[in-house]
Design a protein around this motif. Structure first.
Motif, PDB file in Angstrom:
ATOM      1  N   ARG A  26     -19.438  -1.475   0.841  1.00 57.16           N
ATOM      2  CA  ARG A  26     -19.413  -3.031   1.209  1.00 57.16           C
ATOM      3  C   ARG A  26     -20.022  -3.135   2.481  1.00 57.16           C
ATOM      4  N   GLY A  27     -20.915  -3.939   2.974  1.00 54.80           N
ATOM      5  CA  GLY A  27     -21.225  -4.328   4.251  1.00 54.80           C
ATOM      6  C   GLY A  27     -21.846  -3.293   4.991  1.00 54.80           C
ATOM      7  N   ARG A  28     -21.383  -3.324   6.206  1.00 53.42           N
ATOM      8  CA  ARG A  28     -22.021  -2.339   7.175  1.00 53.42           C
ATOM      9  C   ARG A  28     -21.035  -1.378   7.577  1.00 53.42           C
ATOM     10  N   THR A  29     -21.211  -0.177   7.780  1.00 54.93           N
ATOM     11  CA  THR A  29     -20.335   1.082   8.015  1.00 54.93           C
ATOM     12  C   THR A  29     -19.880   0.838   9.547  1.00 54.93           C
ATOM     13  N   GLY A  84     -17.980  -2.775  12.098  1.00 56.17           N
ATOM     14  CA  GLY A  84     -18.898  -3.037  11.117  1.00 56.17           C
ATOM     15  C   GLY A  84     -18.111  -4.180  10.147  1.00 56.17           C
ATOM     16  N   SER A  85     -18.442  -3.862   8.722  1.00 55.38           N
ATOM     17  CA  SER A  85     -17.568  -4.742   7.983  1.00 55.38           C
ATOM     18  C   SER A  85     -16.292  -4.326   7.232  1.00 55.38           C
ATOM     19  N   SER A  86     -15.648  -3.474   7.968  1.00 54.16           N
ATOM     20  CA  SER A  86     -14.459  -2.829   7.633  1.00 54.16           C
ATOM     21  C   SER A  86     -13.141  -3.365   7.817  1.00 54.16           C
ATOM     22  N   GLY A 141     -23.184   5.045   6.419  1.00 51.57           N
ATOM     23  CA  GLY A 141     -22.256   5.315   5.098  1.00 51.57           C
ATOM     24  C   GLY A 141     -22.875   6.560   4.357  1.00 51.57           C
ATOM     25  N   GLY A 167     -20.564   1.330   4.302  1.00 44.85           N
ATOM     26  CA  GLY A 167     -21.632   0.447   4.094  1.00 44.85           C
ATOM     27  C   GLY A 167     -22.632   1.169   3.321  1.00 44.85           C
ATOM     28  N   ASP A 168     -23.455   0.226   2.615  1.00 41.67           N
ATOM     29  CA  ASP A 168     -24.496   0.966   1.795  1.00 41.67           C
ATOM     30  C   ASP A 168     -25.681   1.185   2.964  1.00 41.67           C
ATOM     31  N   ASP A 169     -25.535   1.787   3.850  1.00 43.46           N
ATOM     32  CA  ASP A 169     -26.279   2.019   4.998  1.00 43.46           C
ATOM     33  C   ASP A 169     -26.877   3.591   5.333  1.00 43.46           C
ATOM     34  N   GLN A 223     -13.662   2.369   3.292  1.00 43.21           N
ATOM     35  CA  GLN A 223     -14.849   1.350   3.239  1.00 43.21           C
ATOM     36  C   GLN A 223     -16.271   1.887   3.915  1.00 43.21           C
TER      37      GLN A 223
END
Length: 298
Positions: free
Chosen positions: A60-63, A84-86, A39, A34-36, A32
């Motif tokens: 998804r979310g933050r790396t 992050g969002s993992s 990532g 993030g779109d950042d 996973q």
């Protein structure tokens, strides 16, 4: 003093090391990001290696990221981890049909959120993932992080029932065992035979490997053979950075298993790959092709 050196993280380090060892080796990445910016940096780094397939990456979310702070003179490292969002990454995010392969590596235990939680049937959700991989005919590897807690018993031990190849350093092995096998002088060699056997008893099927700065130790679970392979004797000033050396060791061992080499050669290849990694400040650029590595003299 600290110098900023970008790294892609443990799982990505290992993928890149394998890709550098063998440009024809097919590699598939599930995880996973993030779109950042972080990532995108990971994906751009992996895109430089055509044999790494990233189609099973969840955006998804933050790396998640770690800041690996290496002191310039002593090379001592300190890690600061941002998940992050993992933490919600789970088995449903893994497309096993697309990931059909010979080997499956799950890393890092103790850094997962959902996958480290208790599962009513398998012990943990990470163990469920490893079981799913084995059911599909894949040989499983597991990696973990070093921390001085008691969580190894509840998070790592249940997973070992579904592990073919176990690789850790002496700190992580101590956590799994529940007692220390090292002191201020390093690993306590007299404790290694029992330690290797004990970890096998938790369910490991093929190899148990414990690596340390001075040597790697292994047990062939099928034959009972135990081996020790010293680390490379590196000249003074050779080491430029230590981040990623453990990942490189794992890459050397995994590639050896893939090539059906014996345990002694696997430990030697792990030590050589780690030594190459140490020659550069970053995690991967020191790693060469497998053929070049075999001809390297340290």
């Amino acid at each position: 003093m600290y110098d900023p050196i970008p790294h892609t993280g443990g799982a990505n380090n290992l993928l890149v090391d394998l890709a550098r060892l063998d440009a024809d080796l097919p590699l598939k990445y599930s995880g996973q990001l993030g779109d950042d910016e972080d990532g995108r940096f990971v994906l751009e780094t992996l895109a430089a290696y055509p044999n790494i397939d990233v189609q099973n990456v969840t955006i998804r979310g933050r790396t998640a990221k770690s800041l690996a702070m290496t002191e310039r003179e002593s090379k001592e490292r300190t890690f600061f981890y941002d998940p992050g969002s993992s933490l919600d990454f789970c088995i449903d995010d893994i497309d096993f049909e697309h990931l059909e392969a010979d080997f499956f590596l799950l890393e890092y235990l103790l850094l997962f959120g959902k996958l480290d939680e208790a599962h009513p049937e398998y012990g943990t959700y990470g163990a469920e993932v490893l079981h799913a991989a084995q059911k599909r005919g894949m040989k499983t590897f597991v990696d973990m992080v070093s921390e001085e807690t008691t969580r190894y018993e509840s998070v790592v031990r249940p997973a070992l029932k579904y592990v073919d190849y176990y690789i850790s350093n002496e700190v992580e092995a101590s956590g799994v065992l529940g007692y220390k096998i090292y002191d201020d002088q390093g690993i306590i060699e007299d404790m290694l035979p029992e330690a290797l056997d004990k970890i096998k008893e938790y369910g490991v099927q093929e190899w148990v490997i414990i690596h340390s700065p001075k040597a790697g130790y292994g047990l062939n679970c099928r034959t009972g053979e135990k081996v020790k392979v010293p680390s490379m004797d590196l000249p003074k000033g050779y080491i430029k950075g230590t981040t990623g050396a453990g990942d490189a060791f794992c890459a050397g061992v995994i590639y050896s298993a893939y090539k059906e080499l014996d345990l002694t050669q696997a430990l030697r290849n792990g030590a050589m790959c780690a030594a190459l990694s140490l020659s550069k400040e970053d995690s991967n650029s020191g790693v060469t092709s497998y053929e070049e590595m075999q001809n390297t003299r340290f």
